[in-house]
Scaffold this motif. Structure first.
Motif, PDB file in Angstrom:
ATOM      1  N   CYS A 196      14.081   4.670   4.225  1.00  0.00           N
ATOM      2  CA  CYS A 196      13.441   3.401   3.851  1.00  0.00           C
ATOM      3  C   CYS A 196      12.042   3.631   3.285  1.00  0.00           C
ATOM      4  O   CYS A 196      11.648   2.983   2.310  1.00  0.00           O
ATOM      5  N   ASP A 197      11.294   4.544   3.884  1.00  0.00           N
ATOM      6  CA  ASP A 197       9.941   4.851   3.390  1.00  0.00           C
ATOM      7  C   ASP A 197      10.002   5.417   1.973  1.00  0.00           C
ATOM      8  O   ASP A 197       9.208   5.031   1.108  1.00  0.00           O
ATOM      9  N   ILE A 198      10.939   6.308   1.728  1.00  0.00           N
ATOM     10  CA  ILE A 198      11.091   6.891   0.389  1.00  0.00           C
ATOM     11  C   ILE A 198      11.480   5.808  -0.619  1.00  0.00           C
ATOM     12  O   ILE A 198      10.926   5.746  -1.721  1.00  0.00           O
ATOM     13  N   ILE A 199      12.397   4.947  -0.226  1.00  0.00           N
ATOM     14  CA  ILE A 199      12.798   3.839  -1.113  1.00  0.00           C
ATOM     15  C   ILE A 199      11.591   2.975  -1.446  1.00  0.00           C
ATOM     16  O   ILE A 199      11.366   2.609  -2.605  1.00  0.00           O
ATOM     17  N   MET A 200      10.779   2.653  -0.444  1.00  0.00           N
ATOM     18  CA  MET A 200       9.615   1.798  -0.672  1.00  0.00           C
ATOM     19  C   MET A 200       8.595   2.473  -1.581  1.00  0.00           C
ATOM     20  O   MET A 200       8.001   1.828  -2.444  1.00  0.00           O
ATOM     21  N   ILE A 201       8.394   3.774  -1.412  1.00  0.00           N
ATOM     22  CA  ILE A 201       7.462   4.508  -2.268  1.00  0.00           C
ATOM     23  C   ILE A 201       7.960   4.494  -3.717  1.00  0.00           C
ATOM     24  O   ILE A 201       7.184   4.268  -4.649  1.00  0.00           O
ATOM     25  N   VAL A 202       9.257   4.710  -3.916  1.00  0.00           N
ATOM     26  CA  VAL A 202       9.837   4.690  -5.255  1.00  0.00           C
ATOM     27  C   VAL A 202       9.710   3.288  -5.865  1.00  0.00           C
ATOM     28  O   VAL A 202       9.321   3.137  -7.032  1.00  0.00           O
ATOM     29  N   VAL A 248       5.423  10.497   6.647  1.00  0.00           N
ATOM     30  CA  VAL A 248       5.105  11.731   7.383  1.00  0.00           C
ATOM     31  C   VAL A 248       5.336  11.529   8.876  1.00  0.00           C
ATOM     32  O   VAL A 248       5.947  12.367   9.545  1.00  0.00           O
ATOM     33  N   GLY A 249       4.875  10.402   9.411  1.00  0.00           N
ATOM     34  CA  GLY A 249       5.063  10.120  10.839  1.00  0.00           C
ATOM     35  C   GLY A 249       6.532  10.038  11.218  1.00  0.00           C
ATOM     36  O   GLY A 249       6.966  10.624  12.225  1.00  0.00           O
ATOM     37  N   ASN A 250       7.312   9.332  10.426  1.00  0.00           N
ATOM     38  CA  ASN A 250       8.747   9.212  10.718  1.00  0.00           C
ATOM     39  C   ASN A 250       9.477  10.540  10.555  1.00  0.00           C
ATOM     40  O   ASN A 250      10.407  10.838  11.311  1.00  0.00           O
ATOM     41  N   ALA A 251       9.061  11.328   9.576  1.00  0.00           N
ATOM     42  CA  ALA A 251       9.670  12.651   9.405  1.00  0.00           C
ATOM     43  C   ALA A 251       9.383  13.531  10.616  1.00  0.00           C
ATOM     44  O   ALA A 251      10.260  14.269  11.086  1.00  0.00           O
ATOM     45  N   LEU A 252       8.153  13.444  11.135  1.00  0.00           N
ATOM     46  CA  LEU A 252       7.813  14.214  12.341  1.00  0.00           C
ATOM     47  C   LEU A 252       8.612  13.733  13.547  1.00  0.00           C
ATOM     48  O   LEU A 252       9.064  14.536  14.365  1.00  0.00           O
ATOM     49  N   TRP A 253       8.787  12.416  13.674  1.00  0.00           N
ATOM     50  CA  TRP A 253       9.622  11.888  14.761  1.00  0.00           C
ATOM     51  C   TRP A 253      11.057  12.386  14.630  1.00  0.00           C
ATOM     52  O   TRP A 253      11.703  12.721  15.622  1.00  0.00           O
ATOM     53  N   CYS A 254      11.547  12.411  13.413  1.00  0.00           N
ATOM     54  CA  CYS A 254      12.901  12.906  13.157  1.00  0.00           C
ATOM     55  C   CYS A 254      13.020  14.369  13.593  1.00  0.00           C
ATOM     56  O   CYS A 254      13.976  14.749  14.280  1.00  0.00           O
ATOM     57  N   TYR A 255      12.062  15.172  13.200  1.00  0.00           N
ATOM     58  CA  TYR A 255      12.047  16.583  13.585  1.00  0.00           C
ATOM     59  C   TYR A 255      11.942  16.732  15.107  1.00  0.00           C
ATOM     60  O   TYR A 255      12.625  17.568  15.707  1.00  0.00           O
ATOM     61  N   TYR A 256      11.126  15.890  15.722  1.00  0.00           N
ATOM     62  CA  TYR A 256      10.984  15.882  17.182  1.00  0.00           C
ATOM     63  C   TYR A 256      12.337  15.578  17.841  1.00  0.00           C
ATOM     64  O   TYR A 256      12.732  16.228  18.816  1.00  0.00           O
ATOM     65  N   GLY A 257      13.052  14.609  17.297  1.00  0.00           N
ATOM     66  CA  GLY A 257      14.383  14.282  17.820  1.00  0.00           C
ATOM     67  C   GLY A 257      15.347  15.447  17.682  1.00  0.00           C
ATOM     68  O   GLY A 257      16.162  15.700  18.575  1.00  0.00           O
ATOM     69  N   ILE A 258      15.233  16.186  16.579  1.00  0.00           N
ATOM     70  CA  ILE A 258      16.070  17.373  16.387  1.00  0.00           C
ATOM     71  C   ILE A 258      15.718  18.436  17.424  1.00  0.00           C
ATOM     72  O   ILE A 258      16.612  19.044  18.031  1.00  0.00           O
ATOM     73  N   LEU A 259      14.425  18.647  17.636  1.00  0.00           N
ATOM     74  CA  LEU A 259      13.985  19.650  18.616  1.00  0.00           C
ATOM     75  C   LEU A 259      14.473  19.323  20.020  1.00  0.00           C
ATOM     76  O   LEU A 259      14.835  20.222  20.787  1.00  0.00           O
ATOM     77  N   LEU A 260      14.471  18.036  20.355  1.00  0.00           N
ATOM     78  CA  LEU A 260      14.919  17.604  21.687  1.00  0.00           C
ATOM     79  C   LEU A 260      16.435  17.423  21.762  1.00  0.00           C
ATOM     80  O   LEU A 260      16.965  17.159  22.837  1.00  0.00           O
ATOM     81  N   SER A 302       0.836  -1.201   0.000  1.00  0.00           N
ATOM     82  CA  SER A 302       0.000   0.000   0.000  1.00  0.00           C
ATOM     83  C   SER A 302       0.874   1.254   0.000  1.00  0.00           C
ATOM     84  O   SER A 302       1.559   1.533   0.990  1.00  0.00           O
ATOM     85  N   PRO A 303       0.821   2.041  -1.086  1.00  0.00           N
ATOM     86  CA  PRO A 303       1.614   3.271  -1.105  1.00  0.00           C
ATOM     87  C   PRO A 303       1.092   4.298  -0.098  1.00  0.00           C
ATOM     88  O   PRO A 303       1.881   5.058   0.467  1.00  0.00           O
ATOM     89  N   VAL A 304      -0.202   4.271   0.172  1.00  0.00           N
ATOM     90  CA  VAL A 304      -0.774   5.213   1.152  1.00  0.00           C
ATOM     91  C   VAL A 304      -0.179   4.958   2.528  1.00  0.00           C
ATOM     92  O   VAL A 304       0.176   5.894   3.245  1.00  0.00           O
ATOM     93  N   MET A 305      -0.032   3.682   2.888  1.00  0.00           N
ATOM     94  CA  MET A 305       0.556   3.359   4.190  1.00  0.00           C
ATOM     95  C   MET A 305       1.972   3.927   4.298  1.00  0.00           C
ATOM     96  O   MET A 305       2.344   4.497   5.317  1.00  0.00           O
ATOM     97  N   TYR A 306       2.747   3.811   3.225  1.00  0.00           N
ATOM     98  CA  TYR A 306       4.116   4.312   3.269  1.00  0.00           C
ATOM     99  C   TYR A 306       4.176   5.838   3.259  1.00  0.00           C
ATOM    100  O   TYR A 306       5.083   6.422   3.850  1.00  0.00           O
ATOM    101  N   PHE A 307       3.217   6.503   2.615  1.00  0.00           N
ATOM    102  CA  PHE A 307       3.166   7.969   2.693  1.00  0.00           C
ATOM    103  C   PHE A 307       2.851   8.419   4.120  1.00  0.00           C
ATOM    104  O   PHE A 307       3.482   9.345   4.638  1.00  0.00           O
ATOM    105  N   VAL A 308       1.894   7.739   4.756  1.00  0.00           N
ATOM    106  CA  VAL A 308       1.545   8.073   6.145  1.00  0.00           C
ATOM    107  C   VAL A 308       2.734   7.794   7.052  1.00  0.00           C
ATOM    108  O   VAL A 308       3.083   8.599   7.929  1.00  0.00           O
ATOM    109  N   LEU A 309       3.377   6.654   6.855  1.00  0.00           N
ATOM    110  CA  LEU A 309       4.558   6.289   7.638  1.00  0.00           C
ATOM    111  C   LEU A 309       5.687   7.292   7.422  1.00  0.00           C
ATOM    112  O   LEU A 309       6.377   7.669   8.374  1.00  0.00           O
TER     113      LEU A 309
END
Length: 88
Positions: free
Chosen positions: A72-78, A45-57, A36-43
């Motif tokens: 990995c999510d980008i690779i899977m989408i491609v 966004v979620g992982n990118a937000l976690w990454c940003y959260y880690g940067i903020l902290l 499901s490409p939708v699942m990987y797009f949602v994943l």
């Protein structure tokens, strides 16, 4: 190293590598219809937000493991786009 740090790093690493078996399977079979490409797009966004959260902290384990997940999510989408189009 504290046990909570070990648990956090372990959780991050396991989560980050969780999509590797799917990526390997798609590369091996050259088929992505069941992915499901939708699942990987949602994943993504979620992982990118976690990454940003880690940067903020300023928490390198959160940032690194989730940055790897984003890749990995980008690779899977491609791969999904590449192999789904080929088989239609």
């Amino acid at each position: 190293m504290e046990i909570k740090t070990i648990i956090g790093i372990s959780a991050g690493v396991l989560t980050a590598v969780s999509s590797l078996p799917q990526i390997i399977k798609v590369l091996k079979d050259k088929k992505a219809q069941a992915v499901s490409p939708v699942m990987y797009f949602v994943l993504l966004v979620g992982n990118a937000l976690w990454c940003y959260y880690g940067i903020l902290l300023d928490e390198l384990p959160i940032t690194i493991t989730n940055a790897f997940s984003v890749v990995c999510d980008i690779i899977m989408i491609v791969l999904n786009y590449r192999f789904s189009k080929k088989t239609k």
